[in-house]
Design an enzyme around this catalytic site. Structure first.
Site, PDB file in Angstrom:
ATOM      1  CB  THR A 105      -0.982  -0.020   1.186  1.00  8.83           C
ATOM      2  OG1 THR A 105      -1.930   1.040   1.018  1.00  8.83           O
ATOM      3  CG2 THR A 105      -0.289   0.109   2.523  1.00  8.83           C
TER       4      THR A 105
ATOM      5  CE  LYS B  62      -1.649   0.390  -3.534  1.00  8.30           C
ATOM      6  NZ  LYS B  62      -3.037   0.563  -4.016  1.00  8.30           N
TER       7      LYS B  62
ATOM      8  N   GLY C 129     -10.515  12.051 -11.374  1.00  6.59           N
ATOM      9  CA  GLY C 129      -9.179  11.889 -10.828  1.00  6.59           C
ATOM     10  C   GLY C 129      -8.236  11.318 -11.875  1.00  6.59           C
TER      11      GLY C 129
ATOM     12  CB  ALA D  84      -7.241   4.895  -7.343  1.00  3.64           C
TER      13      ALA D  84
ATOM     14  CB  THR E 282      -3.892  19.181 -13.552  1.00  2.00           C
ATOM     15  OG1 THR E 282      -3.809  19.884 -12.317  1.00  2.00           O
ATOM     16  CG2 THR E 282      -2.769  19.621 -14.472  1.00  2.00           C
TER      17      THR E 282
END
Length: 280
Positions: free
Chosen positions: A62, A66, A127, A131, A155
């Site tokens: 985690t 990663k 996003g 993820a 952005t």
């Protein structure tokens, strides 16, 4: 001697993974133990090498490791390499192989929840971080890939980079959050991959969804709280709501299967997680 499995990260004290995996080991009669292993950033490489020398059977990874873990492995699965992150490591006869089960866990959870394919859907992903990349790349590689993607980010250049680096064919566009709000009624599926709305900032939402169509699928990978402000607003609009518990459980179940070759009881894993999350 019990076989060792674990989770490495910093911090890891809050993780629900040990509860979930140790229960599964016990139910299946596997002589193994899963523990949260907190590693300080300045000793990351040394501690990982120690675990490998101990012949740890498998581990999850985690934040914030990663990406860094990839340099310490013998092999990285092609999809994990494309995503640029590993969250599951398997000891294959002394060789450590990295996978990313986040995207597959999410997609499996979403498909279970909506009870159908996403083949003809327009999907907006909010996003452009790790993820988002895992979910976007996994959906794009799926045999029933959505018809179109919109990567929505404050952005837009960062969103475009995700699209440019995609190693699969996909009809994808990068747009700003403002643009996403203006065309929110054209999306069939909206997926929040950001931390906006996570405890303790429960009054925040990543975008305004007041103009979504009824029966739009609104998914939030956050699971604390179980119902974010985004999902509360979606419910008011008669949308199909999907929280992050399924992704967390199924990415863990996929990791467990890669380690042991056994499919664990996913419903029991989910019950354990939900019980812990709803404890007062």
């Amino acid at each position: 001697m019990k076989q060792l499995y674990g989770l490495i990260g910093y911090p890891v004290g809050h993780s629900l993974s040990p509860l979930m995996h140790n229960d599964a080991f016990g139910n299946l009669g596997i002589d193994a133990h899963y523990e949260a292993i907190q590693i300080e950033p300045d000793s990351f490489k040394v501690e990982v090498e120690k675990l490998k020398k101990q012949q740890i059977k498998g581990f999850n990874v985690t934040i914030p490791y990663k990406v860094d873990i990839m340099d310490l492995l013998d092999e990285v699965d092609p999809l994990a390499r494309a995503i640029g992150a590993v969250n599951t490591v398997v000891n294959q006869n002394g060789r450590y192989v990295g996978y990313n089960t986040d995207g597959d866990g999410y997609v499996a959870s979403l498909l279970q929840h909506v009870g159908g394919a996403l083949k003809d859907k327009a999907v907006a992903i909010i996003g452009a971080g790790g993820a988002a990349k895992a979910i976007f790349y996994t959906l794009a590689s799926h045999k029933d890939s959505p018809s179109s993607f919109y990567i929505c980010n404050r952005t837009v250049e960062k969103a475009q980079r995700l699209i440019d680096q995609l190693p699969f064919q996909a009809n994808a566009s990068a747009i700003t959050l403002d643009e996403a709000e203006k065309k929110v009624d054209t999306f069939d599926v909206i997926i929040n991959t950001t931390s906006v709305g996570m405890h303790p900032h429960v009054e925040d939402a990543p975008i305004d969804i007041q103009h979504i169509r009824p029966e739009t699928i609104v998914s939030d990978i956050i699971y604390n709280p179980l119902e974010t402000k985004l999902l509360k607003e979606a419910k008011q609009k008669q949308a199909y709501c999907h929280n992050g518990v399924g992704m967390f459980v199924l990415q863990g179940a996929l990791a467990f299967e890669k380690w042991t070759g056994i499919v664990p009881d996913q419903k029991k894993m989910e019950q354990i997680v939900l019980k812990k999350l709803t404890e007062k």
